[in-house]
Design a protein around this motif. Structure first.
Motif, PDB file in Angstrom:
ATOM      1  N   PHE A  92       0.844  -1.188   0.000  1.00  0.00           N
ATOM      2  CA  PHE A  92       0.000   0.000   0.000  1.00  0.00           C
ATOM      3  C   PHE A  92       0.885   1.246   0.000  1.00  0.00           C
ATOM      4  N   GLY A  93       0.614   2.167  -0.896  1.00  0.00           N
ATOM      5  CA  GLY A  93       1.387   3.400  -0.975  1.00  0.00           C
ATOM      6  C   GLY A  93       2.824   3.205  -1.411  1.00  0.00           C
ATOM      7  N   HIS A  95       6.369  -4.455   3.631  1.00  0.00           N
ATOM      8  CA  HIS A  95       6.794  -5.074   4.885  1.00  0.00           C
ATOM      9  C   HIS A  95       6.486  -6.570   4.819  1.00  0.00           C
ATOM     10  N   ASN A  96       7.002  -7.306   5.781  1.00  0.00           N
ATOM     11  CA  ASN A  96       6.753  -8.754   5.887  1.00  0.00           C
ATOM     12  C   ASN A  96       5.980  -9.036   7.159  1.00  0.00           C
ATOM     13  N   TYR A  97       5.119 -10.047   7.111  1.00  0.00           N
ATOM     14  CA  TYR A  97       4.412 -10.526   8.303  1.00  0.00           C
ATOM     15  C   TYR A  97       4.015 -11.967   8.045  1.00  0.00           C
ATOM     16  N   ASN A  98       4.345 -12.869   8.980  1.00  0.00           N
ATOM     17  CA  ASN A  98       4.085 -14.289   8.764  1.00  0.00           C
ATOM     18  C   ASN A  98       2.907 -14.836   9.567  1.00  0.00           C
ATOM     19  N   GLY A 157      11.068  -0.234   0.934  1.00  0.00           N
ATOM     20  CA  GLY A 157      11.035  -1.674   0.727  1.00  0.00           C
ATOM     21  C   GLY A 157      11.123  -2.510   1.986  1.00  0.00           C
ATOM     22  N   ASN A 158      11.396  -1.877   3.137  1.00  0.00           N
ATOM     23  CA  ASN A 158      11.524  -2.672   4.363  1.00  0.00           C
ATOM     24  C   ASN A 158      11.007  -1.935   5.598  1.00  0.00           C
ATOM     25  N   THR A 159       9.906  -1.216   5.441  1.00  0.00           N
ATOM     26  CA  THR A 159       9.280  -0.524   6.562  1.00  0.00           C
ATOM     27  C   THR A 159       7.761  -0.666   6.482  1.00  0.00           C
ATOM     28  N   HIS A 160       7.123  -0.557   7.613  1.00  0.00           N
ATOM     29  CA  HIS A 160       5.676  -0.697   7.707  1.00  0.00           C
ATOM     30  C   HIS A 160       5.056   0.694   7.734  1.00  0.00           C
TER      31      HIS A 160
END
Length: 112
Positions: free
Chosen positions: A45-46, A50-53, A83-86
């Motif tokens: 989004f935007g 981020h990653n979440y399992n 590329g690596n932040t929420h």
């Protein structure tokens, strides 16, 4: 006597606290083992990723609830780009619940 890991106290305070509360002398950084998020947007989004399992459920309004998982917020890395932040929006009233892997007393929390 061992040094206490509370950096905001002056030397005299450290000595006094160390003698009154010797268990603080063994203070260490406690890791977040997992976390839940309410009212957040999916990765991508935007343009933010981020990653979440864990489990991700829709709220039906464009936001989602994340539960029982780990990801970008506790991977030990400080996000430095899209590329690596929420991404969080204040207007979404998001909440983050963190879960520790041991019983702990928290002296301070650092957010990056």
């Amino acid at each position: 006597m061992k040094k206490i890991a509370i950096a905001t106290f002056e030397a005299l305070s450290l000595l006094a606290i160390g003698s009154i509360f010797p268990e603080l002398a063994n203070a260490a950084t406690v890791k977040i083992s997992s976390y839940d998020v309410t009212n957040t947007h999916l990765s991508g989004f935007g343009g933010w990723n981020h990653n979440y399992n864990g489990t991700i459920n829709s709220n039906g309004n464009g936001t989602y609830n994340y539960s029982d998982g780990s990801g970008t917020l506790n991977d030990g890395l400080i996000g430095t780009d899209l590329g690596n932040t929420h991404l969080f929006f204040k207007s979404d009233n998001s909440t983050i619940s963190t879960f520790l892997n041991q019983k702990s007393t928290i002296a301070n929390i650092k957010l990056f």
